[in-house]
Design an enzyme around this catalytic site. Sequence first.
Site, short mmCIF file in Angstrom:
data_model
loop_
_atom_site.label_atom_id
_atom_site.label_comp_id
_atom_site.label_asym_id
_atom_site.label_seq_id
_atom_site.Cartn_x
_atom_site.Cartn_y
_atom_site.Cartn_z
CD GLU A 162 -2.59 1.51 -0.39
OE1 GLU A 162 -3.35 0.74 -0.93
OE2 GLU A 162 -2.41 2.59 -0.73
CE LYS A 221 4.42 1.45 1.57
NZ LYS A 221 3.86 2.52 1.21
CB CYS A 277 5.94 3.56 6.91
SG CYS A 277 4.42 2.45 7.81
#
Length: 465
Positions: A162, A221, A277
């Site tokens: 995502e 990612k 993150c």
Amino acid sequence: MNIKSICCIGAGYVGGPTMAIIAAKCPHIKVTVVDLNEARIAAWNDADVTKIPIYEPGLSDIVAEARGRNLFFSTNVDQAIDEADMIFISVNTPTKTYGIGKGMAADLKYIELCARQIASVSKTDKIVVEKSTLPVRTAEAIKNILQNTGNGVKFQILSNPEFLAEGTAVTDLLNPDRVLIGGDGDAEGQEAVNALEAIYANWISRDRILTTNLWSSELSKLTANAFLAQRVSSINAMSELCEKTGADVNEVARAIGMDSRIGPKFLKASVGFGGSCFQKDILNLVYIAKSYALNEVADYWEQVIIMNDHQKRRFANTIVSTLYNTVSGKKIAFLGWAFKKDTNDTRESAAIYVADYLLNEQAHVAVFDPQVQELQMQSDLNYLATRSEKENASGITVQQDPYEACKDAHAIAVLTEWDEFKSYDWHRIYANMKKPAFIFDGRNLLDGKKMEQIGFVFQAIGKGK
Ligand code: NAD
Ligand code: UGA
């Protein structure tokens, strides 16, 4: 394969919004989001939809539309797994706090628990989608767990990382730059990729849906987050040089951003990047590189974190040195605690570290944030374990009103770029502060000239005199 029922394990910042959009755009698919956290699920189910646990502009309207129709939130994980054709794993993958890789590697215990639960509950074939951010080659471990159940159920594993950013999750999900799907190259693998692609194709044009092998998808990612964070650390490195040389980091960012090869986005100098993150994913990347003995690669990326830690400390240091080398007993007002605007998320927020540093210097910190609750701020400080909970509780005061937070303060520090801060009555704030009244703008948010005209002593990140 026609997907009729989806289960998503993990009702957090990714699972909740992502599934709400899939449900809204695919009314023919039943979407059930499950979580072990009962309070979180209860909040997702709150009759008052403004009380859902995640603050994201536009999200509550979408949840209101789909909830109870084809969007469900539940703690019954087994039932949702059993009923689903496709299962998204969207659980947290924090930095390990123990054992081998402590402080660097991703802790995959929640991922493994999910895989084992899926393996033990499933009675029909399923597609399992990695939505969480994972180290490259994690799909191999998930496959091993799922393919050794001996009960004849077949699993396909996909990687579908995502890319949403908090605060803009809804628009990012509705209109993503790209959707990335990694899968096995054989026929079954491609069938699974097609099934997931067909879901996204309900609202995203096919040319923005990118398919790759599993490992490219997993690694892309981590790479995307590393590149984004690197841009912030790069401009923050320049901000320090700007302050020394009389350059203005906003002007430098504008000048370089007009080069189409560099581009204008993600060049905002700040008190340092936060969020759940960037740091975690770069540390994970560094750990992976080290595990392949790629020490130069590891050191290169680690520098992005070192620069970010320096920027947070530097901002706090500037406050102390400007306030005549002591903040002991002084009131410092914080505008903002969230790691960026338009979110109630505080994970790794720069504000936590700046507060910690100032509390060590015996300052009193008064905080106002439009979306963050007092309990969260206290728990953020307690998590650092620098001092006792009692000391933290007396060290910071949380105000519901920004004017109260700034009243009698010696200085204001802007830690989050909430738009509303710009339209405050700054004359009134100035009148009620100790003089000289200082502002340290960690977000380059306020109009420095206007603040100086009012009477403030104004300093912004990256603005040299
Ligand atoms: P989060 O902590 O908000 O949510 C994770 C949820 O998973 C928690 O509510 C937790 O209770 C639940 N959970 C953990 N183990 C479980 C289990 N075995 N069964 C059921 N529920 C379980 O995390 P998040 O911010 O949503 O991030 C999830 C993943 O997505 C992470 O890997 C993160 O790196 C990645 N990611 C996050 C963002 C973001 O903006 N936050 C963006 C992109 C990717
Ligand atoms: C980031 C990425 O932008 C997403 O693409 C990714 O999906 C997500 O991480 C993730 O994997 O979790 P997020 O952390 O929610 O999203 O927010 P960002 O907008 O990237 O901001 C991160 C931090 O960098 C914030 O503290 C922000 O204030 C700071 N930042 C960002 C700057 O200081 N300057 C900038 O120019 C941009």
